[in-house]
Design a protein around this motif. Structure first.
Motif, short mmCIF file in Angstrom:
data_model
loop_
_atom_site.label_atom_id
_atom_site.label_comp_id
_atom_site.label_asym_id
_atom_site.label_seq_id
_atom_site.Cartn_x
_atom_site.Cartn_y
_atom_site.Cartn_z
N ALA A 33 0.85 -1.19 0.00
CA ALA A 33 0.00 0.00 0.00
C ALA A 33 0.88 1.23 0.00
O ALA A 33 1.89 1.27 0.71
CB ALA A 33 -0.90 0.01 1.24
N ASP A 34 0.53 2.21 -0.80
CA ASP A 34 1.23 3.49 -0.77
C ASP A 34 0.42 4.45 0.11
O ASP A 34 -0.79 4.52 0.02
CB ASP A 34 1.40 4.04 -2.18
N TRP A 35 1.14 5.15 0.98
CA TRP A 35 0.47 6.09 1.87
C TRP A 35 1.48 7.16 2.27
O TRP A 35 2.58 6.85 2.73
CB TRP A 35 -0.08 5.39 3.11
N ASP A 36 1.10 8.41 2.12
CA ASP A 36 1.90 9.54 2.57
C ASP A 36 3.35 9.44 2.08
O ASP A 36 4.28 9.58 2.86
CB ASP A 36 1.83 9.64 4.10
N GLN A 37 3.52 9.14 0.82
CA GLN A 37 4.80 9.07 0.11
C GLN A 37 5.69 7.90 0.55
O GLN A 37 6.89 7.91 0.30
CB GLN A 37 5.56 10.39 0.25
N ASP A 38 5.15 6.91 1.22
CA ASP A 38 5.90 5.71 1.60
C ASP A 38 5.14 4.48 1.13
O ASP A 38 3.95 4.54 0.80
CB ASP A 38 6.07 5.62 3.13
N TRP A 39 5.84 3.34 1.11
CA TRP A 39 5.23 2.06 0.78
C TRP A 39 5.19 1.20 2.04
O TRP A 39 6.09 1.26 2.87
CB TRP A 39 6.05 1.34 -0.30
#
Length: 129
Positions: A33-39
């Motif tokens: 999942a990608d979230w807030d520029q992180d994986w």
């Protein structure tokens, strides 16, 4: 093998980690999942999933494989920070929906209620000196 070859979308990869008992390299297909520029990697099967136990025993040292192998470190996300990542995971990894008992469109509070049961790990690329 299909995930490792990169024949699926970017979020589908193979996770390689040393087995906690065997010491042998183990490979698991996972969705990110990608979230807030992180994986992030999420265990849709919860705490007792083999890859989670192996990652913890390996202190987060893994290799992510999609077209090429990339060393990485997985850092476990505190329970209090998991809810939005879990929601994003369900929205983008449809295969997880039968395993996580929350509708992808549910309120964040519903994800907070189940967060302790589903480990989440942030992917940090391994930097070589």
């Amino acid at each position: 093998m299909v995930f490792a070859l990169g024949l699926q979308p970017q979020r589908w990869i193979s996770l390689e980690v040393v087995g906690r008992r065997s010491g042998q390299l183990r490979c698991f297909p996972v969705g990110m999942a990608d979230w807030d520029q992180d994986w992030y990697l999420v265990s849709m099967l919860g705490e007792n999933c083999d890859w989670v136990r192996n990652v913890r025993a390996a202190h987060g040292q893994v290799v992510l494989h999609r077209r090429r192998r990339r060393p990485a470190r997985l850092v476990e996300v505190p329970v209090a920070e998991r809810a939005p990542i879990l929601r994003r995971y369900l929205a983008t990894v449809p295969g997880a929906r039968p395993h996580i008992p929350v509708d992808p469109r549910a309120a964040l509070a519903d994800f907070e209620a189940i967060a302790p049961r589903y480990p989440v790990f942030r992917v940090e690329p391994e930097t070589r000196p």
